[in-house]
Design a protein around this motif. Structure first.
Motif, short mmCIF file in Angstrom:
data_model
loop_
_atom_site.label_atom_id
_atom_site.label_comp_id
_atom_site.label_asym_id
_atom_site.label_seq_id
_atom_site.Cartn_x
_atom_site.Cartn_y
_atom_site.Cartn_z
N SER A 258 -5.75 -12.31 23.45
CA SER A 258 -7.08 -12.14 22.84
C SER A 258 -7.04 -12.47 21.35
CB SER A 258 -7.58 -10.71 23.06
OG SER A 258 -6.68 -9.77 22.50
N ALA A 259 -5.95 -12.13 20.67
CA ALA A 259 -5.84 -12.45 19.25
C ALA A 259 -5.77 -13.96 19.03
CB ALA A 259 -4.59 -11.78 18.67
N ILE A 260 -5.06 -14.68 19.90
CA ILE A 260 -4.95 -16.13 19.77
C ILE A 260 -6.30 -16.79 20.05
CG2 ILE A 260 -3.95 -18.19 20.84
CD1 ILE A 260 -1.36 -16.58 21.17
N ILE A 261 -7.03 -16.32 21.07
CA ILE A 261 -8.35 -16.88 21.37
C ILE A 261 -9.29 -16.69 20.18
CG2 ILE A 261 -10.38 -16.64 22.84
CD1 ILE A 261 -8.50 -15.95 25.14
N TYR A 262 -9.27 -15.50 19.58
CA TYR A 262 -10.11 -15.26 18.41
C TYR A 262 -9.65 -16.12 17.23
CZ TYR A 262 -12.69 -12.70 14.83
OH TYR A 262 -13.53 -12.36 13.81
N GLY A 263 -8.33 -16.28 17.06
CA GLY A 263 -7.83 -17.11 15.97
C GLY A 263 -8.17 -18.57 16.14
N ILE A 264 -8.16 -19.09 17.38
CA ILE A 264 -8.56 -20.47 17.63
C ILE A 264 -10.01 -20.68 17.23
CG2 ILE A 264 -9.03 -22.14 19.47
CD1 ILE A 264 -6.51 -21.15 20.87
N ARG A 265 -10.88 -19.72 17.57
CA ARG A 265 -12.29 -19.85 17.22
C ARG A 265 -12.48 -19.91 15.72
NH1 ARG A 265 -16.55 -15.05 18.27
NH2 ARG A 265 -15.38 -14.27 16.48
N ILE A 266 -11.83 -19.02 14.99
CA ILE A 266 -11.96 -19.01 13.53
C ILE A 266 -11.41 -20.30 12.94
CG2 ILE A 266 -11.19 -17.88 11.42
CD1 ILE A 266 -13.31 -16.30 12.83
N SER A 267 -10.23 -20.73 13.37
CA SER A 267 -9.60 -21.93 12.81
C SER A 267 -10.45 -23.17 13.09
CB SER A 267 -8.19 -22.12 13.39
OG SER A 267 -7.35 -21.05 13.02
N PHE A 268 -10.98 -23.29 14.32
CA PHE A 268 -11.77 -24.47 14.65
C PHE A 268 -13.09 -24.50 13.88
CE2 PHE A 268 -14.92 -26.75 17.19
CZ PHE A 268 -14.29 -27.97 17.32
N ILE A 269 -13.75 -23.35 13.76
CA ILE A 269 -15.02 -23.31 13.03
C ILE A 269 -14.81 -23.68 11.56
CG2 ILE A 269 -16.83 -21.76 12.19
CD1 ILE A 269 -16.69 -20.31 14.84
N VAL A 270 -13.79 -23.11 10.95
CA VAL A 270 -13.51 -23.43 9.54
C VAL A 270 -13.15 -24.90 9.38
CG1 VAL A 270 -11.93 -22.97 7.62
CG2 VAL A 270 -12.85 -21.08 8.95
N GLY A 271 -12.30 -25.43 10.27
CA GLY A 271 -11.91 -26.82 10.18
C GLY A 271 -13.07 -27.77 10.40
N ALA A 272 -13.92 -27.47 11.39
CA ALA A 272 -15.05 -28.36 11.69
C ALA A 272 -16.07 -28.35 10.56
CB ALA A 272 -15.71 -27.93 13.00
N ILE A 273 -16.44 -27.17 10.07
CA ILE A 273 -17.43 -27.09 8.98
C ILE A 273 -16.88 -27.74 7.71
CG2 ILE A 273 -18.73 -25.53 7.50
CD1 ILE A 273 -18.93 -23.61 9.82
N GLY A 274 -15.59 -27.50 7.44
CA GLY A 274 -15.00 -28.12 6.25
C GLY A 274 -14.96 -29.63 6.33
N ALA A 275 -14.62 -30.18 7.51
CA ALA A 275 -14.58 -31.63 7.67
C ALA A 275 -15.97 -32.24 7.59
CB ALA A 275 -13.91 -31.99 8.99
N VAL A 276 -16.97 -31.59 8.19
CA VAL A 276 -18.34 -32.11 8.12
C VAL A 276 -18.86 -32.07 6.69
CG1 VAL A 276 -20.72 -31.68 8.84
CG2 VAL A 276 -18.88 -31.55 10.51
N GLY A 277 -18.55 -30.98 5.97
CA GLY A 277 -18.94 -30.92 4.56
C GLY A 277 -18.25 -32.00 3.74
N SER A 278 -16.99 -32.27 4.03
CA SER A 278 -16.28 -33.35 3.33
C SER A 278 -16.91 -34.69 3.61
CB SER A 278 -14.80 -33.35 3.75
OG SER A 278 -14.19 -32.11 3.50
N MET A 279 -17.33 -34.92 4.87
CA MET A 279 -17.96 -36.19 5.20
C MET A 279 -19.30 -36.34 4.47
SD MET A 279 -18.89 -37.83 8.96
CE MET A 279 -20.26 -36.72 9.28
N ALA A 280 -20.06 -35.25 4.38
CA ALA A 280 -21.35 -35.32 3.68
C ALA A 280 -21.16 -35.66 2.20
CB ALA A 280 -22.10 -34.00 3.84
N VAL A 281 -20.23 -34.97 1.54
CA VAL A 281 -20.00 -35.21 0.11
C VAL A 281 -19.38 -36.59 -0.10
CG1 VAL A 281 -18.72 -34.42 -1.91
CG2 VAL A 281 -19.78 -32.75 -0.39
N GLY A 282 -18.37 -36.92 0.69
CA GLY A 282 -17.71 -38.20 0.51
C GLY A 282 -18.60 -39.38 0.82
N SER A 283 -19.45 -39.27 1.85
CA SER A 283 -20.36 -40.36 2.19
C SER A 283 -21.38 -40.59 1.08
CB SER A 283 -21.07 -40.05 3.50
OG SER A 283 -20.15 -39.93 4.56
N ALA A 284 -21.91 -39.50 0.52
CA ALA A 284 -22.88 -39.63 -0.56
C ALA A 284 -22.26 -40.32 -1.78
CB ALA A 284 -23.42 -38.25 -0.95
#
Length: 245
Positions: free
Chosen positions: A36-62
């Motif tokens: 259960s700890a790993i499943i929760y950790g995967i969710r947190i890691s993926f959400i942070v990574g996805a939002i961070g990468a999308v934000g990087s794409m928005a800033v870098g593209s502009a």
């Protein structure tokens, strides 16, 4: 001793157990289920990574579109800033950012954006420079369309295929970066444990026969990063027919 204190004392004294019928991946030093700890950790890691990468794409593209459109000093300033950022190791940028701003999800997202925007800016600039020579851009300028509309409605859509491929790869890089920072103790807070924090919590037990506390989160992190990279490779093949086997 009150029942609440007694329960906490008993929980603290529960030994870690290996895999069994009740706990598929065993328990940690406090008797908590690792799966259960790993499943929760995967969710947190993926959400942070996805939002961070999308934000990087928005800033870098502009910034990439601005560099290609204006050219001259604006282009030179943005590209030299990208060169300067690329000359600094990513982990050092993350450590410096989180040392100044402190822990937190928003802080680590800022660190990811500061590290990854350069890749998107360079890719967008290179594609946009080629698109600016196209006839449809000359036609849009002849119609006196605004620079914002030409860039967002005409040039940016043609930049998206390579950006989407880079996005998937950078999601994996962002997850790895977040895990590294959390392992060092400067990433996410204790209330939001990620895979990196789970690995750090189990590292002290590596040489006491409680290997699964750190090994299983590490395997989960590896599988998550590999799966995202496989998706990125598939997207690259889809958007570039010449790479199809």
């Amino acid at each position: 001793m009150t029942p609440a204190v007694l329960n906490l004392t008993v929980e603290a004294e529960l030994p870690a157990t290996a895999t069994d019928t009740r706990f598929a991946l065993g328990t940690d030093s406090y008797g908590r289920d690792m799966l259960s700890a790993i499943i929760y950790g995967i969710r947190i890691s993926f959400i942070v990574g996805a939002i961070g990468a999308v934000g990087s794409m928005a800033v870098g593209s502009a910034l990439g579109l601005a560099a290609a459109w204006f050219g001259g000093r604006v282009d030179a300033a943005i590209m030299r800033l990208a060169d300067f950022q690329l000359s600094i190791p990513s982990l050092m940028v993350g450590l410096l950012t989180l040392t100044i701003l402190g822990k937190g999800v928003d802080k680590i997202l800022i660190a990811i954006i500061l590290i990854q925007w350069t890749v998107f800016a360079r890719t967008t600039r290179s594609v946009a420079l080629a698109e600016l020579r196209s006839d449809y851009v000359d036609a849009a300028r002849g119609l006196r369309l605004s620079a914002v509309r030409i860039n967002l409605r005409h040039i940016l859509p043609n930049c998206l295929p390579p950006l989407l491929v880079i996005l998937t790869i950078n999601i994996a890089s962002a997850i790895t970066l977040e895990a590294s920072l959390s392992f060092l103790g400067v990433g996410l807070p204790l209330t939001q444990p990620s895979l990196g924090m789970l690995i750090a919590n189990g590292y002290e037990y590596m040489f006491s026969n409680l290997y699964w506390i750190a090994i299983f989160p590490g395997i989960a992190l590896m599988l998550l990063v590999v799966s995202i990279n496989v998706v990125g490779d598939r997207l690259r093949d889809m958007f570039n027919p010449q790479l199809k086997r």
